[in-house]
Every structure is written in C-alpha cells, then in structure tokens.
Motif scaffolding. Structure first.
Motif, PDB file in Angstrom:
ATOM      1  N   ARG A   5      61.458  -1.028  36.008  1.00 34.04           N
ATOM      2  CA  ARG A   5      60.985  -0.636  34.672  1.00 34.04           C
ATOM      3  C   ARG A   5      61.935  -1.272  33.659  1.00 34.04           C
ATOM      4  NH1 ARG A   5      57.586   3.434  34.137  1.00 34.04           N
ATOM      5  NH2 ARG A   5      58.619   4.327  32.306  1.00 34.04           N
ATOM      6  N   ILE A   6      61.401  -2.226  32.899  1.00 36.13           N
ATOM      7  CA  ILE A   6      62.263  -3.085  32.073  1.00 36.13           C
ATOM      8  C   ILE A   6      62.132  -2.786  30.587  1.00 36.13           C
ATOM      9  CG2 ILE A   6      62.750  -5.501  31.437  1.00 36.13           C
ATOM     10  CD1 ILE A   6      61.326  -6.260  34.132  1.00 36.13           C
ATOM     11  N   VAL A   7      63.294  -2.639  29.935  1.00 37.31           N
ATOM     12  CA  VAL A   7      63.321  -2.638  28.469  1.00 37.31           C
ATOM     13  C   VAL A   7      63.878  -3.982  28.027  1.00 37.31           C
ATOM     14  CG1 VAL A   7      64.636  -1.765  26.491  1.00 37.31           C
ATOM     15  CG2 VAL A   7      63.390  -0.180  27.934  1.00 37.31           C
ATOM     16  N   ALA A  28      57.369  -5.699  38.584  1.00 37.29           N
ATOM     17  CA  ALA A  28      58.135  -5.554  37.341  1.00 37.29           C
ATOM     18  C   ALA A  28      57.184  -5.128  36.237  1.00 37.29           C
ATOM     19  CB  ALA A  28      58.797  -6.871  36.964  1.00 37.29           C
ATOM     20  N   GLU A  29      57.684  -4.230  35.382  1.00 39.74           N
ATOM     21  CA  GLU A  29      56.829  -3.747  34.291  1.00 39.74           C
ATOM     22  C   GLU A  29      57.676  -3.578  33.037  1.00 39.74           C
ATOM     23  OE1 GLU A  29      55.419   0.207  35.035  1.00 39.74           O
ATOM     24  OE2 GLU A  29      54.040   0.166  33.331  1.00 39.74           O
ATOM     25  N   ILE A  30      57.232  -4.169  31.947  1.00 38.36           N
ATOM     26  CA  ILE A  30      57.943  -3.955  30.683  1.00 38.36           C
ATOM     27  C   ILE A  30      57.493  -2.613  30.122  1.00 38.36           C
ATOM     28  CG2 ILE A  30      58.269  -4.798  28.315  1.00 38.36           C
ATOM     29  CD1 ILE A  30      57.915  -7.623  29.420  1.00 38.36           C
ATOM     30  N   VAL A  31      58.495  -1.725  29.853  1.00 36.44           N
ATOM     31  CA  VAL A  31      58.134  -0.382  29.399  1.00 36.44           C
ATOM     32  C   VAL A  31      58.579  -0.111  27.961  1.00 36.44           C
ATOM     33  CG1 VAL A  31      58.059   0.594  31.726  1.00 36.44           C
ATOM     34  CG2 VAL A  31      60.238   0.600  30.461  1.00 36.44           C
ATOM     35  N   GLY A  32      59.288  -1.069  27.349  1.00 31.81           N
ATOM     36  CA  GLY A  32      59.683  -0.871  25.956  1.00 31.81           C
ATOM     37  C   GLY A  32      60.318  -2.117  25.380  1.00 31.81           C
ATOM     38  N   LEU A  33      60.242  -2.230  24.059  1.00 30.92           N
ATOM     39  CA  LEU A  33      60.857  -3.357  23.354  1.00 30.92           C
ATOM     40  C   LEU A  33      61.802  -2.802  22.296  1.00 30.92           C
ATOM     41  CD1 LEU A  33      57.720  -5.627  22.678  1.00 30.92           C
ATOM     42  CD2 LEU A  33      59.372  -5.845  24.546  1.00 30.92           C
ATOM     43  N   VAL A  34      62.975  -3.451  22.158  1.00 35.06           N
ATOM     44  CA  VAL A  34      63.956  -3.011  21.162  1.00 35.06           C
ATOM     45  C   VAL A  34      64.351  -4.187  20.295  1.00 35.06           C
ATOM     46  CG1 VAL A  34      66.214  -1.932  20.806  1.00 35.06           C
ATOM     47  CG2 VAL A  34      64.935  -1.440  22.890  1.00 35.06           C
ATOM     48  N   ASP A  35      64.380  -3.976  19.004  1.00 34.68           N
ATOM     49  CA  ASP A  35      64.974  -4.972  18.106  1.00 34.68           C
ATOM     50  C   ASP A  35      65.531  -4.226  16.903  1.00 34.68           C
ATOM     51  OD1 ASP A  35      64.723  -8.276  17.911  1.00 34.68           O
ATOM     52  OD2 ASP A  35      65.156  -7.291  15.991  1.00 34.68           O
ATOM     53  N   LEU A  36      66.564  -4.812  16.291  1.00 32.66           N
ATOM     54  CA  LEU A  36      67.111  -4.217  15.068  1.00 32.66           C
ATOM     55  C   LEU A  36      66.010  -4.083  14.032  1.00 32.66           C
ATOM     56  CD1 LEU A  36      70.454  -6.187  14.556  1.00 32.66           C
ATOM     57  CD2 LEU A  36      70.181  -3.823  15.341  1.00 32.66           C
TER      58      LEU A  36
END
Ligand SMILES: NC(=O)c1ccc[n+]([C@@H]2O[C@H](COP(=O)([O-])OP(=O)(O)OC[C@H]3O[C@@H](n4cnc5c(N)ncnc54)[C@H](O)[C@@H]3O)[C@@H](O)[C@H]2O)c1
Length: 339
Positions: A5-7, A28-36
């Motif tokens: 589970r990838i952020v 593999a699975e993208i479970v979230g995205l983070v950016d300023l």
C-alpha cells in the motif's frame, strides 16, 4: 504475494514515472498522494486517473491510509523529513536521489533505518543499463587487470528551471551523485579521498556553482577524476557520462550511449614502441528492465526477499560521502579524507 500500500510524497515531474510504475505493478496499490500544494496532488490524481485521497502532510496520509511503503519523490531539501517520518511510522521507503542535502542528514536517515529495521532504497537508475553492467563485469572479472584510473566527463547545458537553479552546488549534489555512484559500481571500489574545485561558467543560469573538477583516490588504489558542468553549451555528453577506464591490461571506453569498447594488450606478438592491442566491443549484459523501472524492480525484489536492495541507503551513503566530501573540499580548498 504481499500487497504493498503506497503513499506517493511529492507530486511534481518525476512522480509521473513512479506512479506509472506502481499502477502497472501487480501487488502494488497507490493509496494516497501527498504534496505541499494540494493542487499539485489533485492534478497528479486527475492526470493518472487515481481515485485516492490527497494530503498536504505525510503523517496524516500514513495514519489515514495505513500505507506500508512510501515513494519519496519530493525535492532533495525535503527528503530527510519525508524519509524519517515514513520510517518512524513503520513504512519502508523507496526514494529519489540524493538521500539528503548534507552527509549528516543522510547519516541520520541511515540511523533511523537501522533502528526501525525498515529499508530505505535510493533511486540510482543509471546502474540499470546493460552497457554499464558489461563494464562492471569486465572490471570484476579482471579483464582490464588492476585498475589505475577512471576518467569521466559530464557536460550538459541543462535548462531545468525550478529548485536546481536556486540550490548550492546543483551539479555535485543533484547530478554528480549519479556519476559518483556509477564510478563505485564500475570499479567495485569506494572513495577514500577527494579534492574538488567548483566554479560557475560565464553565463551560467544557476545561482550555485554548476561546474566542477574532482579527483578521488579509490580504495583499490586507482584514481577517479570527474569533470562536469550543467551549464556547458555544445558538445554535450550523455547523461550517463563519458568514461575511460584504464587497467594494467588495457583500456575500456564508454560514451554513455553506445556499447562500451575495450582495447586490450595483445601479448601474442613482438612488443613494439606501443603495444599491439585487440579491440573488443562489450556485449550488453543485463536482461532486466532499464533505468527507473529496473531499479524499482530491484527494490521490490529485495523487499520481498527480505534483503537490502543494491541501492539500499546503507550502500548509497558511500556515494553520498563522495558528494559531500567534494562539496567540503570545494569550500575549504583542501583534499578531504573520506575513509
Ligand atoms: N533519478 C533521476 O534521473 C531523476 C531525474 C529527475 C529528478 N530526480 C529527483 O526527483 C526528485 C523530484 O524531482 P522533480 O523534478 O520531480 O521535482 P519537482 O519540483 O517537479 O517536484 C517535487 C514536488 O515535491 C513537492 N514537495 C516538496 N517538498 C515536499 C514535502 N515536504 N512534502 C510533500 N511534497 C513536497 C513539491 O511541491 C513538488 O510538487 C528530486 O530529488 C530530484 O533530484 C531524479
């Protein structure tokens, strides 16, 4: 197979490639995205058709998504905070080079990796190339005899814009990490000292010095020299750099684009003023995927096998030591010991 589970932290240019990789990878699975900037994360989600939550803070993302793996594709100045936050939260991390903006920060990250038992593997995509693998094999099998010198040129007038234009030592910190790591990979040796002179070309569009000349002494007794610039227009080299590797039995050259070639001393005839040599083209030696995809394949394979990846931070710190030794030498005007 474990489902990862990838952020993804950092939603700029390079994130596109990492997201494409993860989307295509089974298990593999993208479970979230983070950016300023939330807008950057939202844009990436839209572009890549990802129906996942977006965050401006990594801790919140990890708490909410229960991720076990973080892709750090933020800028170098943010790597330490992102990686240590992720490791402390119990995640493994695969991240873009360079590990950090100082050797002290990079060391702190490896301490956290050791303490938490979580892995931090670093993108050194330039190792995943059949031609550099062929050169590595030739040297490892003693085909060049005992190494004496490795000389490398890197000249590209790169107009990126963005963080590189503002940072100190952009060539050495953001780019030469690749070439220094390649030198370690080709020779199988570590650097024990460095002398570096940094400068900025007339007309350079970089605030920091974007050109440098370095001399390294390596642990096998050979000398590795690096001449490079990110603001040299004309006669550009390959991004993989241009190499001359000299050993007691001959010389190999690799222009970073085509197959490497070795000229080896031919001992069968009568020696003349200069020795007769036989030329060999080195057969490409890698059936894995190339560049980023090859490096990410290795990172996942290592994680799944419970071993450190080839580019684990505990190895990569030795390439980082070359980078920050060079920066220190340029600042002090002195040769810096690295061992
Ligand atoms: N391996 C390679 O060949 C290669 C090539 C290009 C870039 N890179 C590396 O990739 C990384 C990213 O480069 P880029 O060109 O995508 O940069 P970029 O500026 O396009 O994107 C970086 C993103 O990270 C975000 N960010 C910065 N700090 C953050 C933080 N603390 N938390 C969350 N988000 C944050 C920024 O807002 C931005 O959206 C750099 O380390 C760079 O050196 C590697």
């Amino acid at each position: 197979m474990t489902k990862h589970r990838i952020v993804v932290a950092g939603c700029g240019g390079m994130a596109n490639r990492w997201v494409d990789y993860a989307k295509a990878r089974e298990g593999a699975e993208i479970v979230g995205l983070v950016d300023l900037y939330e807008a950057s994360a939202l844009k990436l989600a839209e572009r890549k058709e990802l129906n996942v939550p977006v965050f401006t803070d990594l801790t919140a993302a990890l708490n909410e998504t229960k991720a076990d793996l973080v892709f750090d594709v933020t800028i170098p100045a943010s790597h330490k905070a992102i990686v240590t936050t992720a490791l402390e939260a119990g995640c493994n991390v695969f991240g873009e080079k360079p590990m950090a903006e100082s050797l002290a920060d990079a060391r702190e990250i490896t301490e956290v990796s050791n303490r938490t038992g979580k892995r931090y593997s670093v993108m050194q995509n330039r190792r995943y190339n059949p031609r550099i693998r062929a050169l590595n094999k030739l040297v490892a099998e003693g085909g060049l005899g005992q190494l004496g010198a490795v000389h490398t040129d890197f000249f590209i007038g790169a107009h990126f814009g963005g963080f590189r234009d503002e940072m100190a030592s952009p060539l050495i910190i953001d780019m030469a990490i690749h070439t220094f790591d390649q030198a370690r990979f080709i020779t199988g040796a570590d650097a024990v000292s460095v002398y570096c002179h940094e400068h900025n070309m007339p007309g350079s569009w970089y605030k920091g010095d974007a050109s440098a000349v370095c001399i390294f002494e390596m642990s096998d007794g050979s000398v590795f020299t690096y001449r490079g610039s990110w603001s040299a227009e004309g006669f550009g080299t390959a991004w993989d750099a241009d190499w001359r590797v000299i050993g007691s039995k001959g010389t190999a050259r690799w222009d970073g684009r085509t197959d490497a070639v070795a000229e080896l001393v031919d001992t069968s005839g009568k020696p003349g003023f200069t020795a007769n040599t036989v030329s060999h083209t080195l057969a490409p030696d890698w059936d894995g995927r190339l560049e980023h995809e090859g490096c990410l394949d290795e990172m996942f394979a290592a994680l799944e096998a419970g071993r450190p990846a080839e580019t684990d931070s505990l190895d990569n710190i030795r390439s980082m030591a070359m980078v920050f030794g060079a920066v220190e030498s340029a600042k002090t005007g002195r040769k810096v010991n690295l061992s």
